[in-house]
Design a protein around this motif. Structure first.
Motif, PDB file in Angstrom:
ATOM      1  N   GLN A   6     -31.510  81.734  -9.561  1.00 44.73           N
ATOM      2  CA  GLN A   6     -32.956  81.785  -9.745  1.00 44.73           C
ATOM      3  C   GLN A   6     -33.666  80.944  -8.688  1.00 44.73           C
ATOM      4  OE1 GLN A   6     -34.622  83.779 -11.887  1.00 44.73           O
ATOM      5  NE2 GLN A   6     -36.462  83.089 -10.828  1.00 44.73           N
ATOM      6  N   LYS A   9     -33.465  82.824  -5.448  1.00 50.33           N
ATOM      7  CA  LYS A   9     -34.409  83.940  -5.474  1.00 50.33           C
ATOM      8  C   LYS A   9     -35.830  83.436  -5.229  1.00 50.33           C
ATOM      9  CE  LYS A   9     -36.316  87.544  -8.355  1.00 50.33           C
ATOM     10  NZ  LYS A   9     -36.649  87.911  -9.693  1.00 50.33           N
ATOM     11  N   ASN A  10     -36.216  82.363  -5.917  1.00 51.37           N
ATOM     12  CA  ASN A  10     -37.554  81.800  -5.725  1.00 51.37           C
ATOM     13  C   ASN A  10     -37.768  81.357  -4.278  1.00 51.37           C
ATOM     14  OD1 ASN A  10     -38.184  82.220  -8.404  1.00 51.37           O
ATOM     15  ND2 ASN A  10     -37.709  80.126  -9.030  1.00 51.37           N
ATOM     16  N   GLU A  13     -38.225  84.408  -2.118  1.00 54.32           N
ATOM     17  CA  GLU A  13     -39.543  84.999  -2.345  1.00 54.32           C
ATOM     18  C   GLU A  13     -40.626  84.195  -1.637  1.00 54.32           C
ATOM     19  OE1 GLU A  13     -39.662  85.193  -6.613  1.00 54.32           O
ATOM     20  OE2 GLU A  13     -38.798  87.226  -6.643  1.00 54.32           O
ATOM     21  N   GLN A  14     -40.500  82.873  -1.654  1.00 55.37           N
ATOM     22  CA  GLN A  14     -41.449  82.026  -0.934  1.00 55.37           C
ATOM     23  C   GLN A  14     -41.357  82.259   0.567  1.00 55.37           C
ATOM     24  OE1 GLN A  14     -40.530  78.045  -2.186  1.00 55.37           O
ATOM     25  NE2 GLN A  14     -41.685  78.219  -4.107  1.00 55.37           N
ATOM     26  N   LEU A  16     -40.366  84.992   2.014  1.00 55.81           N
ATOM     27  CA  LEU A  16     -40.934  86.314   2.266  1.00 55.81           C
ATOM     28  C   LEU A  16     -42.458  86.241   2.308  1.00 55.81           C
ATOM     29  CD1 LEU A  16     -40.614  89.364   2.633  1.00 55.81           C
ATOM     30  CD2 LEU A  16     -40.528  89.559   0.129  1.00 55.81           C
ATOM     31  N   GLN A  17     -43.055  85.551   1.374  1.00 58.29           N
ATOM     32  CA  GLN A  17     -44.507  85.401   1.339  1.00 58.29           C
ATOM     33  C   GLN A  17     -44.999  84.665   2.585  1.00 58.29           C
ATOM     34  OE1 GLN A  17     -46.591  86.865  -0.677  1.00 58.29           O
ATOM     35  NE2 GLN A  17     -48.315  85.992   0.441  1.00 58.29           N
TER      36      GLN A  17
END
Length: 79
Positions: A6, A9-10, A13-14, A16-17
């Motif tokens: 997790q 993944k977080n 995602e950060q 990617l943003q």
């Protein structure tokens, strides 16, 4: 999904943003550069009056400032 997955993944995602935000800024910078190029090419190809030169210089100055602002967003640590 366990805690490590997790967190990974977080993190991804950060990342990617962050990357998407950088791409948007770079796209805006590219638009500004193309507009500056268009103005410069127009100036080279035409005989301009002093008023036209002043107007185009004003546009270039504005675009340069906008570009610099975007650059500061892209590289906040350097500025």
């Amino acid at each position: 999904m366990d805690q490590d997955q997790q967190e990974q993944k977080n993190h991804l995602e950060q990342q990617l943003q962050w990357t998407k935000e950088r791409v948007c800024i770079l796209d805006e910078m590219n638009v500004k550069l193309h507009e500056m190029k268009r103005i410069a090419e127009y100036a080279v190809e035409h005989t301009l009056s002093a008023i036209e030169i002043e107007r185009l210089n004003g546009e270039l100055y504005t675009l340069k400032n906008e570009f610099s602002s975007l650059e500061r967003q892209l590289y906040p640590i350097l500025h």
